[in-house]
Design a protein around this motif. Structure first.
Motif, PDB file in Angstrom:
ATOM      1  N   MET B 311       0.823  -1.218   0.000  1.00 29.80           N
ATOM      2  CA  MET B 311       0.000   0.000   0.000  1.00 29.80           C
ATOM      3  C   MET B 311       0.853   1.262   0.000  1.00 29.80           C
ATOM      4  SD  MET B 311      -3.353  -0.746   2.271  1.00 29.80           S
ATOM      5  CE  MET B 311      -4.243   0.640   1.617  1.00 29.80           C
ATOM      6  N   THR B 312       1.919   1.267   0.804  1.00 28.16           N
ATOM      7  CA  THR B 312       2.767   2.460   0.856  1.00 28.16           C
ATOM      8  C   THR B 312       3.489   2.652  -0.476  1.00 28.16           C
ATOM      9  OG1 THR B 312       3.100   1.975   3.181  1.00 28.16           O
ATOM     10  CG2 THR B 312       4.530   3.637   2.235  1.00 28.16           C
ATOM     11  N   GLY B 313       3.991   1.553  -1.022  1.00 20.30           N
ATOM     12  CA  GLY B 313       4.665   1.639  -2.321  1.00 20.30           C
ATOM     13  C   GLY B 313       3.725   2.164  -3.394  1.00 20.30           C
ATOM     14  N   HIS B 314       2.508   1.677  -3.366  1.00 17.89           N
ATOM     15  CA  HIS B 314       1.551   2.105  -4.385  1.00 17.89           C
ATOM     16  C   HIS B 314       1.128   3.562  -4.177  1.00 17.89           C
ATOM     17  CE1 HIS B 314      -0.629   0.650  -7.827  1.00 17.89           C
ATOM     18  NE2 HIS B 314      -1.555   1.526  -7.498  1.00 17.89           N
ATOM     19  N   PHE B 315       1.036   3.958  -2.915  1.00 13.42           N
ATOM     20  CA  PHE B 315       0.700   5.356  -2.616  1.00 13.42           C
ATOM     21  C   PHE B 315       1.743   6.283  -3.256  1.00 13.42           C
ATOM     22  CE2 PHE B 315       2.286   8.626   0.377  1.00 13.42           C
ATOM     23  CZ  PHE B 315       1.331   9.608   0.133  1.00 13.42           C
ATOM     24  N   GLU B 316       3.020   5.886  -3.151  1.00 13.63           N
ATOM     25  CA  GLU B 316       4.086   6.712  -3.737  1.00 13.63           C
ATOM     26  C   GLU B 316       3.950   6.765  -5.261  1.00 13.63           C
ATOM     27  OE1 GLU B 316       6.046   8.633  -2.150  1.00 13.63           O
ATOM     28  OE2 GLU B 316       5.470   7.900  -0.192  1.00 13.63           O
ATOM     29  N   ARG B 317       3.596   5.636  -5.843  1.00 12.75           N
ATOM     30  CA  ARG B 317       3.435   5.601  -7.304  1.00 12.75           C
ATOM     31  C   ARG B 317       2.299   6.551  -7.728  1.00 12.75           C
ATOM     32  NH1 ARG B 317       0.309   3.782 -11.186  1.00 12.75           N
ATOM     33  NH2 ARG B 317       1.199   2.936 -13.086  1.00 12.75           N
ATOM     34  N   VAL B 318       1.203   6.481  -6.986  1.00 10.53           N
ATOM     35  CA  VAL B 318       0.057   7.342  -7.306  1.00 10.53           C
ATOM     36  C   VAL B 318       0.453   8.807  -7.159  1.00 10.53           C
ATOM     37  CG1 VAL B 318      -2.251   8.036  -6.529  1.00 10.53           C
ATOM     38  CG2 VAL B 318      -1.677   5.622  -6.731  1.00 10.53           C
ATOM     39  N   ARG B 319       1.175   9.116  -6.074  1.00  8.27           N
ATOM     40  CA  ARG B 319       1.584  10.505  -5.832  1.00  8.27           C
ATOM     41  C   ARG B 319       2.457  11.014  -6.978  1.00  8.27           C
ATOM     42  NH1 ARG B 319       5.842  12.725  -4.516  1.00  8.27           N
ATOM     43  NH2 ARG B 319       6.920  10.807  -3.979  1.00  8.27           N
ATOM     44  N   GLU B 320       3.333  10.141  -7.473  1.00  9.32           N
ATOM     45  CA  GLU B 320       4.213  10.553  -8.570  1.00  9.32           C
ATOM     46  C   GLU B 320       3.416  10.801  -9.851  1.00  9.32           C
ATOM     47  OE1 GLU B 320       7.545  11.064  -9.173  1.00  9.32           O
ATOM     48  OE2 GLU B 320       7.817  11.156  -7.013  1.00  9.32           O
ATOM     49  N   PHE B 321       2.422   9.936 -10.105  1.00  9.44           N
ATOM     50  CA  PHE B 321       1.717  10.037 -11.382  1.00  9.44           C
ATOM     51  C   PHE B 321       0.663  11.132 -11.380  1.00  9.44           C
ATOM     52  CE2 PHE B 321      -1.246   9.260 -14.713  1.00  9.44           C
ATOM     53  CZ  PHE B 321      -0.459   8.810 -15.755  1.00  9.44           C
ATOM     54  N   ILE B 322       0.035  11.312 -10.221  1.00  7.64           N
ATOM     55  CA  ILE B 322      -1.172  12.136 -10.180  1.00  7.64           C
ATOM     56  C   ILE B 322      -0.888  13.594 -10.569  1.00  7.64           C
ATOM     57  CG2 ILE B 322      -1.179  12.959  -7.776  1.00  7.64           C
ATOM     58  CD1 ILE B 322      -4.039  11.875  -7.585  1.00  7.64           C
ATOM     59  N   ARG B 323       0.366  14.034 -10.418  1.00  7.46           N
ATOM     60  CA  ARG B 323       0.655  15.440 -10.720  1.00  7.46           C
ATOM     61  C   ARG B 323       0.857  15.696 -12.211  1.00  7.46           C
ATOM     62  NH1 ARG B 323       6.005  14.370  -8.028  1.00  7.46           N
ATOM     63  NH2 ARG B 323       7.410  13.949  -9.751  1.00  7.46           N
ATOM     64  N   LYS B 324       0.784  14.641 -13.024  1.00  8.11           N
ATOM     65  CA  LYS B 324       0.932  14.825 -14.465  1.00  8.11           C
ATOM     66  C   LYS B 324      -0.127  15.806 -14.985  1.00  8.11           C
ATOM     67  CE  LYS B 324       4.201  11.795 -15.287  1.00  8.11           C
ATOM     68  NZ  LYS B 324       4.135  10.561 -16.024  1.00  8.11           N
ATOM     69  N   PRO B 325       0.109  16.582 -15.992  1.00  6.65           N
ATOM     70  CA  PRO B 325       1.248  16.539 -16.903  1.00  6.65           C
ATOM     71  C   PRO B 325       2.481  17.273 -16.378  1.00  6.65           C
ATOM     72  CG  PRO B 325      -0.245  18.281 -17.552  1.00  6.65           C
ATOM     73  CD  PRO B 325      -0.863  17.607 -16.364  1.00  6.65           C
ATOM     74  N   TYR B 326       2.442  17.687 -15.121  1.00  2.00           N
ATOM     75  CA  TYR B 326       3.558  18.482 -14.598  1.00  2.00           C
ATOM     76  C   TYR B 326       4.523  17.612 -13.799  1.00  2.00           C
ATOM     77  CZ  TYR B 326       0.248  22.206 -15.594  1.00  2.00           C
ATOM     78  OH  TYR B 326      -0.649  23.035 -16.210  1.00  2.00           O
ATOM     79  N   VAL B 327       5.775  18.037 -13.764  1.00  2.00           N
ATOM     80  CA  VAL B 327       6.695  17.453 -12.800  1.00  2.00           C
ATOM     81  C   VAL B 327       6.757  18.381 -11.583  1.00  2.00           C
ATOM     82  CG1 VAL B 327       8.801  18.477 -13.800  1.00  2.00           C
ATOM     83  CG2 VAL B 327       8.979  16.370 -12.510  1.00  2.00           C
ATOM     84  N   ILE B 328       6.584  19.686 -11.830  1.00  3.14           N
ATOM     85  CA  ILE B 328       6.383  20.672 -10.755  1.00  3.14           C
ATOM     86  C   ILE B 328       5.097  21.411 -11.123  1.00  3.14           C
ATOM     87  CG2 ILE B 328       7.290  22.699  -9.563  1.00  3.14           C
ATOM     88  CD1 ILE B 328      10.100  21.780 -10.429  1.00  3.14           C
ATOM     89  N   GLY B 329       4.084  21.246 -10.295  1.00  3.65           N
ATOM     90  CA  GLY B 329       2.741  21.720 -10.620  1.00  3.65           C
ATOM     91  C   GLY B 329       2.681  23.119 -11.227  1.00  3.65           C
ATOM     92  N   GLN B 330       2.054  23.245 -12.373  1.00  3.98           N
ATOM     93  CA  GLN B 330       1.814  24.527 -13.070  1.00  3.98           C
ATOM     94  C   GLN B 330       3.105  25.231 -13.508  1.00  3.98           C
ATOM     95  OE1 GLN B 330      -1.536  25.730 -13.314  1.00  3.98           O
ATOM     96  NE2 GLN B 330      -2.134  23.828 -12.351  1.00  3.98           N
TER      97      GLN B 330
END
Lengths: 137, 496
Positions: B311-330
């Motif tokens: 669950m923790t590993g997957h949480f990190e994956r989601v956190r990394e992907f969810i900000r797309k299309p940005y690597v630094i928001g906006q």
């Protein structure tokens, strides 16, 4: 048969566990979400109040008062069991028909109902250990 | 585009970061941030009850943590920044400009943490034997270590939150608005109890190895650590909700793909059900560990152990992907190009500002159309070379040629075996960010889209692996070389 009688005599809450499982089976057979919800909530409220009373008594007792570790052992398992049983009940009544949610919800509700009986018995004033299983530790 | 492009065509660049970062988070949260206060608390409890069994158990658990955190933990900690610098030097460059002092402080705190864990582990036996004030000092050392472990996380979480949503920093660019971004406190509030609960579950698993089956102390230890875990569980839920509701709505729209993959996007509900089921299973097993530890089979404790890691590993994956299309928001897209630079790049083209070119390999030239004259062949190769440079500068941060999340695989799914003509590919890429909101808009000109299309058509013919600069090197783009030389002359002139 005498062996089972002896098992029940040694720990009277085991009979309550059997009753709780039978009640849960009956709820499954009713197959009416509204009635299931009503019975489930009433049962949980009764079990919750029973545990609340025993937890309060234990909290106010000299052995536990001010000891945060024992306070956690007194309150957290019961609160968790009620929360998970409610979640199980919610899953049971949300989907109509024999869906995975119904089965998962029913299993969770039954397990947590049994846990509530066990926790209540552990919190019994006659149980002198810090927590029920402590006597076996 | 001022750095040579590091590229892994098999596992993909993202997996390189993900593997290192997820492993580090599991170690950092489970064995340092959460475990150190638990170990110190066990030592304190043993001292309070004058029960040496708690002391022994705490030391054995600490020793496991000491070995793992000072080796794999420390290496992966440095490894994250090394891999991120290789894969996306532009984003790390921007982050260093904003968070220089935060990183510097974190380095000092980290060094302190290393010294403390060394002191805490290595003085345990000696100070315990001396007893009295020395034992009290040792316990204080443990809680100091716990505090510094948490502070390292508290600093890094500021950067992680900033990458998702920089908030007011986008307008005022100050250090403290960057640190106190909208997701900082919710994320910190979530990770703190998560780390504590995670440590509890790992400790319960370790207890099985450090206590005998019929030893009554095993039950007492399982119950106490189970209570620790359950005490933090409600905070995980409440802070998790706070964190989730603080995530910008646009990012929440990515959740379906972030939880699984594009292929299983529709599984969002099912996936959330699986996550709920996993969390409930963890709680039920912990509940049993408290109420009836002697009835709990050894294998049952494997369930929460594996589940919390997953669950923790997957949480990190989601956190990394969810900000797309940005690597630094906006602020910066996942391809490493700043949002503000897009207007310029779409006017002039990206190749004009690309310092380096990524030479075609022999394998990439295989399958060129036959019956071309030498001049036509040379011209086509020239265009394909430019197309490859466009691909490397705009797509290769997320996509491989033939490996994980490959552009070939995606085009194959979209267009099948028909020829990937420039009409098909360029037309699709021009508007792809509308249909797939996690994709950045294409940053170059329409001509460059066509060049990219020609390269992809050749990729369909050659089916070649795309090597990175680390294996085939780079050439300096002549246009950029002249521009760089001119810039250097100007700088020198200004300095004189």
């Amino acid at each position: 048969m005498s062996r089972y009688s002896e098992l029940l005599r040694r720990s009277p809450h085991r009979a309550t566990i059997i009753n709780a499982i039978l009640l849960s089976l009956l709820m499954l057979m009713i197959n009416d979400a509204a009635v299931q919800w009503l019975i489930g909530v009433v049962v949980l409220a009764l079990a919750g109040l029973w545990i609340l009373r025993r937890a309060l008594v234990r909290t106010l007792s000299a052995a536990v008062a001010g000891d945060s570790y024992h306070l956690i052992l007194t309150w957290v398992p019961g609160l968790l069991a009620v929360s998970l049983a409610l979640l199980g009940l919610h899953l049971m009544v949300t989907d109509a028909g024999a869906t995975p949610n119904l089965w998962l919800g029913w299993i969770l509700f039954t397990v947590e109902l049994v846990m509530l009986v066990v926790i209540g018995a552990d919190l019994s004033p006659s149980n002198k250990s810090s927590f029920g299983a402590g006597a076996r530790a | 585009m001022d750095f040579p492009v590091f590229h892994l065509d098999g596992m993909g660049n993202r997996w390189l970061i993900a593997l290192i970062a997820i492993l580090h988070v599991l170690i950092n949260h489970g064995l340092a941030v959460g475990m150190m206060p638990l170990v110190a608390a066990m030592e304190w409890y043993g001292e309070k009850k004058k029960d040496p069994r708690w002391d022994n158990l705490a030391f054995q658990i600490l020793f496991v943590c000491f070995l793992i955190t000072t080796t794999v933990g420390a290496l992966t900690g440095v490894g994250i920044w090394l891999s991120v610098s290789l894969v996306n030097p532009y984003s790390i460059g921007s982050l260093i400009r904003v968070f220089f002092w935060a990183w510097f402080t974190e380095w000092l705190v980290f060094i302190t943490e290393v010294c403390l864990i060394l002191a805490y582990t290595l003085t345990w036996k000696k100070w315990s034997e001396r007893g009295g004030i020395w034992k009290k000092r040792h316990i204080r050392l443990g809680f100091a270590l716990a505090f510094f472990s948490w502070v390292t996380m508290a600093i890094i979480v500021a950067i992680l939150g900033f990458m998702m949503d920089p908030g007011n920093w986008l307008t005022d660019h100050s250090f403290w608005t960057g640190v106190l971004n909208p997701l900082y406190l919710p994320q910190l509030a979530f990770r703190t109890p998560l780390a504590a609960a995670m440590a509890g579950i790992i400790a319960m698993f370790l207890i099985l190895f450090f206590t005998a089956k019929r030893d009554a102390f095993r039950n007492a230890a399982l119950r106490a650590v189970g209570a620790w875990t359950l005490a933090f569980a409600p905070f995980v839920v409440v802070a998790g909700w706070w964190y989730y509701t603080s995530v910008p709505a646009a990012m929440q729209g990515n959740l379906g793909v972030a939880l699984a993959t594009m292929e299983f996007e529709d599984w969002q509900t099912k996936f959330l059900q699986i996550a709920l089921f996993t969390a409930v299973t963890i709680l039920v097993v912990v509940q049993f560990a408290i109420s009836r530890p002697h009835l709990l089979p050894k294998a049952a404790l494997l369930v929460p152990f594996v589940a919390i890691l997953w669950m923790t590993g997957h949480f990190e994956r989601v956190r990394e992907f969810i900000r797309k299309p940005y690597v630094i928001g906006q602020y910066m897209y996942a391809n490493g190009l700043r949002v503000d630079d897009y207007a310029l790049l779409q006017r002039d083209g990206i190749l004009k500002y690309a310092t380096y070119s990524n030479p075609l390999t022999g394998a990439e030239k295989v399958g060129l159309p036959e019956n071309l004259t030498e001049a036509q062949r040379s011209n086509l190769l020239h265009r394909i070379q430019k197309g490859k440079d466009v691909f490397m500068d705009t797509c290769s941060r997320c996509h491989t040629g033939q490996g994980v999340n490959s552009i070939s695989g995606i085009l194959q799914k979209m267009f099948g075996d028909q020829e990937w003509s420039t009409d098909l590919t360029a037309g699709t890429f021009e508007f792809m960010h509308y249909t797939r909101p996690f994709m950045p808009p294409f940053p170059g000109t329409k001509d460059e889209l066509v060049l990219l299309g020609e390269y992809l058509a050749q990729l369909q013919r050659s089916k070649a692996v795309i090597p990175g600069a680390q294996s085939v090197g780079i050439t300096v783009n002549p246009v950029s070389a002249a521009r760089l030389a001119e810039t250097k002359r100007q700088i020198k002139g200004d300095a004189q």
